[in-house]
Design a protein around this motif. Sequence first.
Motif, mmCIF file in Angstrom:
data_model
loop_
_atom_site.group_PDB
_atom_site.id
_atom_site.type_symbol
_atom_site.label_atom_id
_atom_site.label_comp_id
_atom_site.label_asym_id
_atom_site.label_seq_id
_atom_site.Cartn_x
_atom_site.Cartn_y
_atom_site.Cartn_z
ATOM 1 N N ARG A 1 0.346 -19.924 14.302
ATOM 2 C CA ARG A 1 -0.976 -19.400 14.642
ATOM 3 C C ARG A 1 -1.314 -19.564 16.112
ATOM 4 N N TRP B 1 -9.164 -21.194 7.045
ATOM 5 C CA TRP B 1 -7.739 -21.236 6.758
ATOM 6 C C TRP B 1 -7.444 -22.469 5.927
ATOM 7 N N ARG C 1 -4.259 -25.013 15.385
ATOM 8 C CA ARG C 1 -5.103 -23.816 15.358
ATOM 9 C C ARG C 1 -4.997 -23.000 16.640
ATOM 10 N N GLY D 1 -2.768 -27.175 6.962
ATOM 11 C CA GLY D 1 -1.466 -26.848 7.529
ATOM 12 C C GLY D 1 -0.322 -27.562 6.842
ATOM 13 N N GLU E 1 -11.762 -22.492 17.168
ATOM 14 C CA GLU E 1 -10.958 -21.273 17.078
ATOM 15 C C GLU E 1 -10.326 -20.899 18.408
ATOM 16 N N SER F 1 -13.027 -23.950 9.561
ATOM 17 C CA SER F 1 -12.058 -22.875 9.723
ATOM 18 C C SER F 1 -11.707 -22.262 8.384
ATOM 19 N N SER G 1 -15.485 -26.245 13.798
ATOM 20 C CA SER G 1 -14.118 -25.741 13.883
ATOM 21 C C SER G 1 -13.844 -25.324 15.324
ATOM 22 N N ARG H 1 1.199 -23.867 11.151
ATOM 23 C CA ARG H 1 0.173 -24.116 10.140
ATOM 24 C C ARG H 1 0.468 -23.188 8.985
ATOM 25 N N ARG I 1 -6.600 -28.643 16.335
ATOM 26 C CA ARG I 1 -6.076 -28.616 14.973
ATOM 27 C C ARG I 1 -7.122 -28.057 14.010
ATOM 28 N N THR I 2 -6.664 -27.778 12.803
ATOM 29 C CA THR I 2 -7.539 -27.143 11.824
ATOM 30 C C THR I 2 -8.669 -28.049 11.354
#
Length: 735
Positions: free
Chosen positions: A314, A349, A20, A352, A88, A347, A86, A328, A35-36
């Motif tokens: 990303r 998104w 991320r 990944g 960011e 997140s 999350s 990702r 990470r996500t």
Amino acid sequence: MGEFEVHRVRFFGLVPAGVRCLACQPRGARLALARTDGAVEIYNLAANCFQEKVRGPGRAGPRRAAPRRAVTGVPPQVIPGHEARSVEALCWAAGERLFGAGLGGDITEYDLARLCVARSVDGCGGPVWSMAANSSGTQLAIGCEDGSVKLFQVVPGGIQFERNLDRRKGRILCLSWHPSDTHIAAGSIDILRVFDVSSGQTIQRVMVNYHVQKVKRECIVWSIAFLSSGTVVTSDSFGRVQFWDWERGTLLESHTVSSSAVLSLAVSEKEDSIVVGTSTGATYQFQLLPVKMGSLERRWVRTKPFQHHTHDVRAVAHSSTALISGGRSGRRGGLGSLTPVPVRLTSAWPPGLDAQLVIRPLMEKMQKKGYDAALRKVTFPHRRLVSCARKARLLLFQFSQHLELWRLGSTNETGKDGEVLPLCRMPEHLVQLKSKGPEHIYCSCISPCGSWVAYSTASRFHLYRVRYERDSVSIKKVPKVPKLLLPAYQLQFSSDSGNLFIASDRGSVHVLQLLEPGGCKHLHTFRPPSGSPEAVYLLAVSADGHWLGAVSGDWAIHVYNLKCFEHHCTVPTYNCAVTALAIHPVTNNLVIAYSDQQLFEFSIPEKQYTAWSRMVQNLGLHRVWLERDSPITHITFNPKKPSHILLHDLYMFCILDKSLPLPDNSALLMNQSTLKQLPETARQRQLHAFKICKKFQPLLFADLLDENCLVMVERPIMDIKTQLPLPIQQKKFGT
């Protein structure tokens, strides 16, 4: 494998989380990665690009070979994620302090010694999309969902809210401080703003899509950088990298590098190089070069394209010697718009696919072309996610919020070397054990007999009793588990399944005695004599139940006597991180693998290195062995062949035969399948201690079930790709 029957396991459904965000430590050697799934990892770029802590002061260790780069890692370097947290944005401040922020709206400081969240502060602006520290590391600026930029003072023991800057409509997606700390540039949808830090007012407002004819969609400024020259660099969803004069609000240069979005951007410390990442998986380097030879006028030129990823890049970072990128997957169509923040603040998104960290050294920064200038990739987490019950032939798989217990298949057939045997009983999924709450699982383990399962999260430790009756399996939670200092960083059962060892922080190891029909009690807590602020991350228990080895984050290895519950000795300090260790079941020698690929053997009864270990250090290991870029993650032994050491990394399985001579650098470290194709005389000339098999890749786990049987757990990359979204399709010339 010739002398072994191999259970080849490919049903571990692990899908690595995507990268991320990244943050290079200013004027330091560490890289932080989020990470996500909310997990945070720390890499040391100076110590073989190794995922490790910075070692504290200690005694000088034995002489070692020159450091080698290895993009590798060890279990404790991961701060596990949280369903409601999350990440960011990450940034370093005040030297060694790491902060993160995300859609939960909190600013989090991480404890890098205990590998957990140290403290959190509400940002008071809704979800936080961006965060940056000033050049001195004394202030944090965050960009919020409500359109505000907030300043926080970094103070000992936490951060304090200072004030708000001029608030405008639209979420703040990216931030960058001017190196003088007097101004902040912020990117949003269709616009970038420049704030005066002292007054808090907006002093420049630029429409980034002003020069685009007939704009029908919004332009998202994904990333921004403020250079000391006063130039503001932006990357946006139109696939452009643009350079702006912030004082005049005019466009200086514009480079369209992608038909979709440019998602990330990072600048070198000298501000002469920029790396950007796109939603098509490509990364590009820009360099500030003279217009002509000898000219003082310089312009930004796109010099190097790279295609190390298949999906969204990303996150990017720029160290003094390398370009770093994290992959990702994302929405197709170039991420043209932002979706509303979901109610569950994770997140926004999808999972990944191309979840690898790529470190590409800059050739012009290398003194010579060689191993140090090679590309490095990290795809799978460097934690133990698989444990084995040898006697019961069970495997326990660890996921972020659940565990899976499987029984291995079996066969009645025999065959030739390399032949695939039919199964008379298929592998069986016995139990799925879900963890309650939002916390991700730190570590887990199953006892050798298969009757006990334990796991830990950040705040809870769980122990279960498992019973098998014909075709049914029952599992019951053990009540009244002793309250321990959590979290646990590693769990290890004794070979007789009578005790459980729990690695904790400050160098401590707790010992629990397991009671029938389903209980436990606390026996003892080991602590190093000199004390340690670091957590224990690796454990090794002898087969006779006499010795326990423990490795802490300061790389110290302590050996404890389990019979009298005393500290026995400390292995001489070595200036690299330990990646794996194990105690030989016959000799009680401790075999240690380090991040620079060196191997040591330490006699626990005699409290000194063995003669074989001293010979290895005098003669040196093979150059090809030392230049491997994947760490040894597991070591085991065959009791019937005491001279054999079985070890593996992500790409090879090796039997090290101590009775054979070590190969010199002129010998070939060949794969066993290649060696078998040679004539008998040629094979005899190549006879040496290392027997290497590269058939099983990526190899996440390998262990010896009995003297004739191995289990290998693989996770083929193609199996992961079939489960995830397709990348953005690109038109190729001639098709």
